[in-house]
Design an enzyme around this catalytic site. Structure first.
Site, mmCIF file in Angstrom:
data_model
loop_
_atom_site.group_PDB
_atom_site.id
_atom_site.type_symbol
_atom_site.label_atom_id
_atom_site.label_comp_id
_atom_site.label_asym_id
_atom_site.label_seq_id
_atom_site.Cartn_x
_atom_site.Cartn_y
_atom_site.Cartn_z
ATOM 1 N N CYS A 72 37.930 10.599 7.766
ATOM 2 C CA CYS A 72 36.943 11.273 6.904
ATOM 3 C C CYS A 72 35.554 11.099 7.515
ATOM 4 O O CYS A 72 34.748 12.026 7.550
ATOM 5 C CB CYS A 72 36.952 10.658 5.500
ATOM 6 S SG CYS A 72 38.553 10.574 4.714
ATOM 7 N N CYS A 75 33.976 13.564 10.302
ATOM 8 C CA CYS A 75 33.208 14.753 9.896
ATOM 9 C C CYS A 75 32.045 14.397 8.977
ATOM 10 O O CYS A 75 30.957 14.938 9.094
ATOM 11 C CB CYS A 75 34.100 15.749 9.168
ATOM 12 S SG CYS A 75 35.364 16.489 10.195
ATOM 13 N N HIS A 76 32.303 13.507 8.008
ATOM 14 C CA HIS A 76 31.336 13.295 6.928
ATOM 15 C C HIS A 76 30.374 12.138 7.171
ATOM 16 O O HIS A 76 29.439 11.965 6.387
ATOM 17 C CB HIS A 76 32.073 13.063 5.606
ATOM 18 C CG HIS A 76 32.902 14.240 5.155
ATOM 19 N ND1 HIS A 76 32.328 15.396 4.672
ATOM 20 C CD2 HIS A 76 34.233 14.436 5.122
ATOM 21 C CE1 HIS A 76 33.305 16.258 4.346
ATOM 22 N NE2 HIS A 76 34.460 15.697 4.625
ATOM 23 N N CYS A 110 41.063 18.721 2.064
ATOM 24 C CA CYS A 110 40.453 18.265 3.310
ATOM 25 C C CYS A 110 41.522 17.635 4.213
ATOM 26 O O CYS A 110 41.485 17.787 5.427
ATOM 27 C CB CYS A 110 39.369 17.238 2.991
ATOM 28 S SG CYS A 110 37.864 17.458 3.927
ATOM 29 N N CYS A 176 39.522 14.896 -32.924
ATOM 30 C CA CYS A 176 39.309 13.463 -32.723
ATOM 31 C C CYS A 176 37.922 13.187 -32.137
ATOM 32 O O CYS A 176 37.183 12.356 -32.635
ATOM 33 C CB CYS A 176 40.347 12.881 -31.777
ATOM 34 S SG CYS A 176 41.744 12.129 -32.616
ATOM 35 N N HIS A 177 37.593 13.883 -31.043
ATOM 36 C CA HIS A 177 36.461 13.439 -30.220
ATOM 37 C C HIS A 177 35.129 14.062 -30.624
ATOM 38 O O HIS A 177 34.089 13.531 -30.259
ATOM 39 C CB HIS A 177 36.763 13.707 -28.749
ATOM 40 C CG HIS A 177 37.947 12.929 -28.249
ATOM 41 N ND1 HIS A 177 37.925 11.553 -28.136
ATOM 42 C CD2 HIS A 177 39.187 13.320 -27.870
ATOM 43 C CE1 HIS A 177 39.103 11.136 -27.681
ATOM 44 N NE2 HIS A 177 39.890 12.187 -27.522
ATOM 45 N N ARG A 214 44.784 10.333 -17.835
ATOM 46 C CA ARG A 214 44.268 10.114 -19.192
ATOM 47 C C ARG A 214 44.538 11.336 -20.088
ATOM 48 O O ARG A 214 44.944 11.210 -21.227
ATOM 49 C CB ARG A 214 42.769 9.819 -19.091
ATOM 50 C CG ARG A 214 42.006 9.693 -20.372
ATOM 51 C CD ARG A 214 42.398 8.491 -21.167
ATOM 52 N NE ARG A 214 43.292 8.853 -22.245
ATOM 53 C CZ ARG A 214 43.673 8.040 -23.218
ATOM 54 N NH1 ARG A 214 43.280 6.782 -23.240
ATOM 55 N NH2 ARG A 214 44.467 8.443 -24.162
ATOM 56 N N CYS A 218 46.776 11.691 -23.559
ATOM 57 C CA CYS A 218 46.297 12.244 -24.822
ATOM 58 C C CYS A 218 47.237 13.344 -25.309
ATOM 59 O O CYS A 218 47.530 13.421 -26.503
ATOM 60 C CB CYS A 218 44.885 12.795 -24.667
ATOM 61 S SG CYS A 218 43.615 11.688 -25.297
#
Lengths: 257, 106
Positions: A72, A75-76, A110, A176-177, A214, A218
């Site tokens: 990585c 390039c970065h 990538c 709920c949220h 997550r 839910c």
């Protein structure tokens, strides 16, 4: 029995969503619903277990891989400068695929394009480590999702999914949220669902996990069939949630109970 | 990717109480769980942690299945002399992980 009848009655009578946006000053990170001990664990990198993933991610960043045999960093360069702020604007629109990609999918794109390597599996140690490392570079920066005409339909679908009743319990995320945040579900406080700290270490999981994990949790919780990892529906929901949390600080790697 | 993160103050005054923290990556599989086909998942835990300070043991812990994944230990010792702290975790399936840290005592 009585409790479930009450839940059904409550779910049955309330509107699926008020439709109103939460005022910026009313928004709370999940951090604010945690105990002092769990907050201390997040704040101290020597005690935050996600540090283990962070260090693995740092090692992966400079590891050469794939048929192209490049890392990585090739390039970065230095992630501390080039990756600063990147996580704060994902999911982001990919012009080639003509759909938004989340950070995990961007990393895998990538890998297949630039490194010519096999993509990492969703929720694999490697993908979580690299995502945590990249997102860590944006810690403290403000979430900024730039919605243009290309991204708008995906955002609208994400919002629709958030406000739509689903599952055998027939309740929406918003019920709920948006309506009941701060109250309790079983013994636990209901947060506002701002994804400010992903990937994060969840004590319940005993591991670092992604926002998609997550969301699938839910969905299973309201007895709906969870979408598979990488499904466009999950990315649209991620996009809506990040847009909804715009202006809030990135906390990666967070700790949650 | 077995890994540990050890936090020791790099320098301290002689006689000072110093705090040492160790975080180790380990899944701590209890041996009491079953997979989705009902097969038992074999136990895989750390069983022992030892810290020595210039060869003298200053902390020892036995670990059991009820301990969480990625165990964190925080303990204190008295800075007596400059030197090396050695940390060693051992566990099931011949797991061994060593880590060292140095301290300068003035």
């Amino acid at each position: 029995m009585i409790a479930s009848v009450v839940l059904l009655l409550v779910a049955g009578f309330l509107p699926a969503s008020s439709g109103a946006e939460m005022a910026p000053e009313d928004r709370r990170s999940g951090y604010e619903f945690m105990s002092a001990q769990t907050r201390a664990m997040q704040d101290d990198e020597a005690a935050n277990p996600a540090t283990l993933w962070l260090l693995d991610g740092e090692a992966l960043w400079i590891r050469k891989d794939g048929r192209a045999d490049v890392s990585c960093a090739h390039c970065h360069g230095d992630a501390a400068t080039t990756m600063k702020g990147v996580a704060a604007r994902y999911p982001s629109f990919d012009p080639k695929l003509e759909r938004p990609l989340d950070l995990e999918q961007r990393i895998n794109a990538c890998r297949t394009d630039a490194q010519q390597a096999a993509p990492f599996a969703f929720e694999s140690r490697e993908l979580l480590a690299l995502t945590t490392y990249i997102a860590r570079q944006s810690r403290g920066l403000l979430i900024q999702i730039n919605v243009d005409a290309r991204l708008q339909p995906f955002l609208d679908r994400g919002r629709n999914a958030f406000e739509r009743r689903q599952g055998q319990l027939n309740i929406s995320c918003a019920q709920c949220h948006d309506q009941y945040w701060g109250r309790k579900l079983a013994g636990n406080p209901i947060p506002q669902a701002h994804p400010t700290g992903y990937p994060l270490y969840r004590l319940e999981w005993q591991s670092v996990g992604s926002l998609q994990r997550r969301l699938r949790n839910c969905l299973a919780g309201v007895r709906a069939a969870p979408y598979p990892f990488g499904a466009p529906e999950l990315v649209e929901l991620e996009l809506y949630l990040m847009w909804r949390a715009r202006g809030m600080k990135i906390e990666t790697p967070a700790v949650r109970p | 990717m077995a890994r540990a993160v050890v936090t020791v103050p790099p320098r301290a005054k002689r006689g000072e109480i110093i705090e040492i923290r160790t975080l180790v990556g380990h899944r701590m599989e209890t041996g009491f769980r079953h997979d989705n086909l009902g097969r038992s998942i074999a136990r895989d835990i750390l069983t022992q942690f030892v810290c020595t300070y210039n060869g003298t043991e200053i902390c020892r812990a036995e670990l059991f299945p009820a301990i969480s994944a990625n165990p964190l230990f925080t303990f204190t010792t008295i800075a007596v002399e400059s030197g090396t702290l050695e940390f060693k975790w051992t566990g099931d399936n011949n797991f061994v992980l060593n880590e060292t840290a140095s301290i300068t005592v003035e």
